[in-house]
Design an enzyme around this catalytic site. Structure first.
Site, PDB file in Angstrom:
ATOM      1  N   THR A 137      -3.844   5.677   3.086  1.00 28.16           N
ATOM      2  CA  THR A 137      -2.531   6.184   2.728  1.00 28.16           C
ATOM      3  C   THR A 137      -2.505   6.846   1.357  1.00 28.16           C
ATOM      4  OG1 THR A 137      -1.666   4.304   3.989  1.00 28.16           O
ATOM      5  CG2 THR A 137      -0.087   5.565   2.720  1.00 28.16           C
ATOM      6  N   GLU A 141       9.237   4.361   3.399  1.00 30.59           N
ATOM      7  CA  GLU A 141       9.172   2.900   3.352  1.00 30.59           C
ATOM      8  C   GLU A 141       8.774   2.396   1.962  1.00 30.59           C
ATOM      9  OE1 GLU A 141      10.323   0.885   5.393  1.00 30.59           O
ATOM     10  OE2 GLU A 141       9.689   1.163   7.468  1.00 30.59           O
ATOM     11  N   LYS A 189       0.846  -1.203   0.000  1.00 28.25           N
ATOM     12  CA  LYS A 189       0.000   0.000   0.000  1.00 28.25           C
ATOM     13  C   LYS A 189       0.876   1.246   0.000  1.00 28.25           C
ATOM     14  CE  LYS A 189       0.609   1.414   4.386  1.00 28.25           C
ATOM     15  NZ  LYS A 189       0.936   2.774   4.865  1.00 28.25           N
TER      16      LYS A 189
END
Length: 333
Positions: free
Chosen positions: A253, A283, A196
Site C-alpha cells: 500500500t 479508510e 498500514k
C-alpha cells in the site's frame, strides 16, 4: 460452519464494491462454495447478470459464471459464511440492518481495514456486540481488488478467535491464485490492516512533497515499529505485524499507486489538506484520527500516526511535521 456437510457451503458477500466483487469472484471460481454477491440496487444485479461484469467498480474484468447476484437480503438466511465488504464506518449499521436475516450458525467475516471512528473499537468487536452468538472473523492482507479479480497471485490472512474456524475459512475461500493463511490473532490482523493505511498516507505525503525515497524507507520501518507497539498494547501478537497483514500489506500500500491511501497522501503532500480532502475520505484518514486518540489513551508513542492525523485535520503542515519527527530525542532503535 455447515449443518449439511454433503452440500457445498453457501457464501454471501455483502457489498458489491470493488473488493466485495473481487472476493465473491475468487470464491466462486474455486468451486468450493455457492457464492452470491449481495448488492443494494436491483439495476446493478441485472447489469451484472447481463454482462458478467461489474463495470461500475471493476471495469472490463469478467466475473465467473458460477457467481450469483442478488439484491434480496433473504439470500443471507441460509448462508454459512457472510463476508462484510462495506467500508469500516458502515459496519455497525450494516450489522443492525442485516443481522435479523443472517442465520444463527453463520460465520461473519469483516473484510474492511479500519477501526470504528466513534468508539475506537475493532470491527470484530463491533460485530461481536451487534451479532451475538455468531463466530466473527476478519480477512486482511496485501491484495488489490483488481489483482484478485483478474486471478493474479495473492496471499492474505483470515483470523478468528479459534484456529479451527480460521482454518475452515481459509480452506473454503482459498483457490488456485488466492491463498489465505489462517490466524488466531484477530487483533494483530485488524490493526495491521488499519494502520498500514495511515502509513501509506504518510508515504504519499513524502512523495507528494518531494522528500525522497530515503524518507519513505524510514517511514515504512519506523511505522512498522509504531504498529507493533500499538498491536501489543491492544493485546495482539507482535509476530503478526511482521506477516502478510502487517508488513506485507504496508509494503504494497505504501509503494503502489493503485493504493487510494497513497494517492490521498500524495495530494496532501503536494497541495495540502484542501486537495487531499477533495473527494471522499479514505479508510486511512479515519484510522489516523482514531488510532492517535486510542494510542494517547493507552500511553503508546505513535508520532507518525499523530502527525498524519494532524496534517489531515489541517493542524500541522508537512514541513513542520517533518521537523518535529526529525528533532525527536535520539534513542536506541
Amino acid at each position: 460452519m455447515m449443518d449439511k456437510m454433503s452440500e457445498k457451503p453457501k457464501i454471501v458477500v455483502v457489498g458489491a464494491g470493488a473488493f466485495g466483487t473481487a472476493l465473491a469472484a475468487v470464491a466462486a471460481a474455486t468451486g468450493n462454495a455457492q457464492v452470491t454477491l449481495l448488492a443494494r440496487r436491483q439495476e446493478m444485479v441485472e447489469e451484472c447478470y447481463r454482462t458478467r461484469r461489474n463495470d461500475a467498480f471493476l471495469p472490463g474484468i469478467p466475473l465467473p459464471a458460477e457467481l450469483a447476484f442478488s439484491s434480496d437480503t433473504a439470500a443471507l438466511m441460509d448462508a454459512d459464511i457472510v463476508l462484510f465488504a462495506m467500508p469500516s464506518q458502515e459496519h455497525r449499521a450494516a450489522a443492525r440492518s442485516y443481522g435479523a436475516r443472517i442465520g444463527t450458525d453463520a460465520t461473519v467475516v469483516t473484510c474492511a481495514k479500519g477501526m470504528e471512528q466513534s468508539t475506537g473499537r475493532l470491527l470484530t468487536d463491533v460485530l461481536d456486540e451487534e451479532l451475538p452468538g455468531h463466530k466473527i472473523g476478519v480477512l486482511s492482507g496485501p491484495g488489490f481488488a483488481a489483482d484478485i479479480a483478474k486471478g493474479l497471485p495473492t496471499a492474505m490472512v483470515v483470523a478468528a478467535r479459534d484456529s479451527e474456524t480460521a482454518t475452515e475459512l481459509a480452506e473454503t475461500l482459498s483457490g488456485r491464485t488466492f491463498r489465505l493463511y489462517p490466524s488466531a490473532d484477530r487483533i494483530g490482523v485488524q490493526l495491521g490492516g488499519a494502520l498500514k493505511n495511515v502509513l501509506a498516507i504518510a508515504c504519499g505525503i513524502v512523495e507528494g512533497a518531494g522528500l525522497g525515497d530515503s524518507a519513505r524507507a524510514a517511514l515504512i520501518s519506523r511505522g512498522l515499529a509504531e504498529m507493533s507497539r500499538f498491536v501489543v498494547a491492544q493485546g495482539g501478537e507482535p509476530d503478526t505485524v511482521r506477516g502478510l497483514s502487517g508488513l506485507g500489506d504496508l509494503v504494497l500500500t505504501a509503494t503502489s499507486h493503485q493504493s487510494r491511501n497513497l494517492r490521498f497522501g500524495i495530494a496532501l503532500g503536494r497541495d495540502g489538506p484542501a486537495s487531499g480532502q477533495g473527494g471522499e475520505l479514505v479508510e486511512g484518514a479515519f484510522a489516523a484520527s482514531v488510532a492517535a486518540r486510542v494510542a494517547h489513551d493507552l500511553g503508546v508513542d505513535m508520532p507518525i500516526t499523530e502527525a498524519v492525523a494532524a496534517i489531515i485535520d489541517g493542524r500541522l503542515d508537512v514541513r513542520t511535521a517533518l521537523e518535529q519527527l526529525m528533532s525527536r530525542p535520539i534513542t536506541q532503535e
